[in-house]
Scaffold this motif. Structure first.
Motif, PDB file in Angstrom:
ATOM      1  N   PRO A  20      -3.323  -9.530  16.604  1.00 58.67           N
ATOM      2  CA  PRO A  20      -3.888 -10.065  15.356  1.00 58.67           C
ATOM      3  C   PRO A  20      -2.786 -10.679  14.499  1.00 58.67           C
ATOM      4  N   GLU A  21      -3.183 -11.405  13.462  1.00 54.41           N
ATOM      5  CA  GLU A  21      -2.206 -12.091  12.600  1.00 54.41           C
ATOM      6  C   GLU A  21      -1.403 -11.135  11.736  1.00 54.41           C
ATOM      7  N   SER A  22      -1.953  -9.944  11.459  1.00 53.67           N
ATOM      8  CA  SER A  22      -1.249  -9.002  10.594  1.00 53.67           C
ATOM      9  C   SER A  22      -1.531  -7.568  11.023  1.00 53.67           C
ATOM     10  N   SER A  23      -0.765  -6.662  10.468  1.00 59.24           N
ATOM     11  CA  SER A  23      -0.928  -5.236  10.737  1.00 59.24           C
ATOM     12  C   SER A  23      -1.198  -4.502   9.418  1.00 59.24           C
ATOM     13  N   ILE A  24      -1.490  -3.216   9.533  1.00 62.46           N
ATOM     14  CA  ILE A  24      -1.710  -2.358   8.370  1.00 62.46           C
ATOM     15  C   ILE A  24      -0.796  -1.153   8.529  1.00 62.46           C
ATOM     16  N   LEU A  25      -0.007  -0.875   7.510  1.00 61.01           N
ATOM     17  CA  LEU A  25       0.841   0.314   7.527  1.00 61.01           C
ATOM     18  C   LEU A  25       0.095   1.437   6.827  1.00 61.01           C
ATOM     19  N   CYS A  26      -0.089   2.559   7.508  1.00 60.66           N
ATOM     20  CA  CYS A  26      -0.807   3.685   6.916  1.00 60.66           C
ATOM     21  C   CYS A  26       0.165   4.823   6.652  1.00 60.66           C
ATOM     22  N   HIS A  27       0.198   5.256   5.383  1.00 62.07           N
ATOM     23  CA  HIS A  27       1.090   6.329   4.947  1.00 62.07           C
ATOM     24  C   HIS A  27       0.337   7.633   4.718  1.00 62.07           C
ATOM     25  N   CYS A  28      -0.910   7.761   5.247  1.00 61.28           N
ATOM     26  CA  CYS A  28      -1.639   9.015   5.039  1.00 61.28           C
ATOM     27  C   CYS A  28      -0.866  10.152   5.721  1.00 61.28           C
ATOM     28  N   MET A  29      -1.083  11.351   5.251  1.00 58.46           N
ATOM     29  CA  MET A  29      -0.333  12.487   5.776  1.00 58.46           C
ATOM     30  C   MET A  29      -0.622  12.729   7.263  1.00 58.46           C
ATOM     31  N   CYS A  31      -1.388  10.379   9.570  1.00 58.09           N
ATOM     32  CA  CYS A  31      -0.663   9.366  10.348  1.00 58.09           C
ATOM     33  C   CYS A  31       0.833   9.697  10.379  1.00 58.09           C
ATOM     34  N   ARG A  32       1.339  10.161   9.256  1.00 57.00           N
ATOM     35  CA  ARG A  32       2.751  10.552   9.233  1.00 57.00           C
ATOM     36  C   ARG A  32       3.023  11.654  10.259  1.00 57.00           C
ATOM     37  N   ALA A  33       2.155  12.669  10.276  1.00 56.97           N
ATOM     38  CA  ALA A  33       2.355  13.785  11.207  1.00 56.97           C
ATOM     39  C   ALA A  33       2.200  13.343  12.661  1.00 56.97           C
ATOM     40  N   SER A  34       1.191  12.519  12.939  1.00 57.98           N
ATOM     41  CA  SER A  34       0.946  12.130  14.332  1.00 57.98           C
ATOM     42  C   SER A  34       2.012  11.169  14.858  1.00 57.98           C
ATOM     43  N   SER A  35       2.639  10.409  13.954  1.00 58.66           N
ATOM     44  CA  SER A  35       3.655   9.449  14.401  1.00 58.66           C
ATOM     45  C   SER A  35       5.067  10.005  14.354  1.00 58.66           C
ATOM     46  N   GLY A  36       5.259  11.074  13.586  1.00 54.63           N
ATOM     47  CA  GLY A  36       6.609  11.593  13.413  1.00 54.63           C
ATOM     48  C   GLY A  36       7.453  10.683  12.546  1.00 54.63           C
ATOM     49  N   SER A  37       6.803   9.888  11.709  1.00 51.47           N
ATOM     50  CA  SER A  37       7.486   8.913  10.867  1.00 51.47           C
ATOM     51  C   SER A  37       6.797   8.848   9.509  1.00 51.47           C
ATOM     52  N   LEU A  38       7.214   7.922   8.655  1.00 48.64           N
ATOM     53  CA  LEU A  38       6.645   7.798   7.319  1.00 48.64           C
ATOM     54  C   LEU A  38       5.326   7.048   7.299  1.00 48.64           C
ATOM     55  N   GLU A 119       7.606   8.444  -0.153  1.00 48.22           N
ATOM     56  CA  GLU A 119       8.714   9.295  -0.596  1.00 48.22           C
ATOM     57  C   GLU A 119       9.318   8.664  -1.851  1.00 48.22           C
ATOM     58  N   SER A 120      10.017   9.449  -2.632  1.00 46.24           N
ATOM     59  CA  SER A 120      10.578   8.945  -3.893  1.00 46.24           C
ATOM     60  C   SER A 120      11.529   7.774  -3.665  1.00 46.24           C
ATOM     61  N   TRP A 121      12.134   7.683  -2.501  1.00 46.19           N
ATOM     62  CA  TRP A 121      13.105   6.630  -2.215  1.00 46.19           C
ATOM     63  C   TRP A 121      12.486   5.451  -1.459  1.00 46.19           C
ATOM     64  N   GLU A 122      11.179   5.530  -1.164  1.00 45.50           N
ATOM     65  CA  GLU A 122      10.483   4.453  -0.457  1.00 45.50           C
ATOM     66  C   GLU A 122       9.965   3.417  -1.434  1.00 45.50           C
ATOM     67  N   SER A 123       9.877   2.181  -0.993  1.00 50.49           N
ATOM     68  CA  SER A 123       9.248   1.151  -1.814  1.00 50.49           C
ATOM     69  C   SER A 123       8.413   0.245  -0.915  1.00 50.49           C
ATOM     70  N   ALA A 124       7.451  -0.410  -1.524  1.00 53.66           N
ATOM     71  CA  ALA A 124       6.569  -1.313  -0.785  1.00 53.66           C
ATOM     72  C   ALA A 124       7.344  -2.547  -0.332  1.00 53.66           C
ATOM     73  N   ARG A 125       6.865  -3.160   0.690  1.00 53.89           N
ATOM     74  CA  ARG A 125       7.467  -4.389   1.186  1.00 53.89           C
ATOM     75  C   ARG A 125       6.996  -5.571   0.352  1.00 53.89           C
ATOM     76  N   ASP A 126       7.870  -6.514   0.124  1.00 54.06           N
ATOM     77  CA  ASP A 126       7.526  -7.696  -0.670  1.00 54.06           C
ATOM     78  C   ASP A 126       6.379  -8.459  -0.024  1.00 54.06           C
ATOM     79  N   GLY A 127       5.432  -8.900  -0.850  1.00 53.25           N
ATOM     80  CA  GLY A 127       4.335  -9.730  -0.391  1.00 53.25           C
ATOM     81  C   GLY A 127       3.242  -8.991   0.362  1.00 53.25           C
ATOM     82  N   VAL A 128       3.281  -7.657   0.348  1.00 52.59           N
ATOM     83  CA  VAL A 128       2.292  -6.858   1.069  1.00 52.59           C
ATOM     84  C   VAL A 128       1.400  -6.144   0.060  1.00 52.59           C
ATOM     85  N   HIS A 129       0.080  -6.233   0.242  1.00 52.49           N
ATOM     86  CA  HIS A 129      -0.864  -5.547  -0.643  1.00 52.49           C
ATOM     87  C   HIS A 129      -0.686  -4.037  -0.481  1.00 52.49           C
TER      88      HIS A 129
END
Length: 137
Positions: A20-29, A31-38, A119-129
């Motif tokens: 697809p033309e774009s992806s969706i980043l999911c930060h739900c708890m 998804c974080r646990a199942s991926s081992g990432s943020l 996380e407190s040190w995380e920030s959104a990516r530019d141009g992403v809803h």
């Protein structure tokens, strides 16, 4: 066409119409646990466009403890544990394929959801809803 695979190669996925033309980043708890990432990188795809080879290796976890409140069927490789696809129970026409299966060339995100879990040190990516929770349709 685009083809990806799990870590051990037991499961391969093919998108008949390409990525697809774009992806969706999911930060739900969950998804974080199942991926081992943020977050997970999800590709929202139509079920009819997706071919999964090696389905006999798929295992499924019905995740009822989700931030959205919907039961999410998390399908993963039973051999290596790689997440493959997530499906909202009762609505399998749209499937959330894991972008990392395709290696490099993952589409840029159009949205980040559940930003309330940054996380407190995380920030959104530019141009992403960015949405604090699951956007309502």
């Amino acid at each position: 066409m685009a083809t990806g695979k799990c870590n051990c190669g037991a499961i391969s996925v093919t998108l008949k119409n390409g990525l697809p033309e774009s992806s969706i980043l999911c930060h739900c708890m969950s998804c974080r646990a199942s991926s081992g990432s943020l977050f997970t990188v999800n590709l929202a795809v139509n079920k009819a466009d997706l071919v999964i080879d090696g389905e006999q290796h798929l295992r499924e976890y019905a995740d009822k403890n989700t931030d959205s409140g919907s039961t999410l069927l998390r399908r993963f490789c039973g051999t290596c544990g790689s997440p493959i696809v997530s499906v909202v129970e009762g609505n399998d026409e749209t499937q959330f394929l894991k972008g990392a299966l395709f290696g490099k060339g993952i589409p840029k995100p159009a949205a980040e959801i559940f930003s309330r879990n940054f996380e407190s040190w995380e920030s959104a990516r530019d141009g992403v809803h960015v949405a604090e929770a699951m956007p309502s349709h």
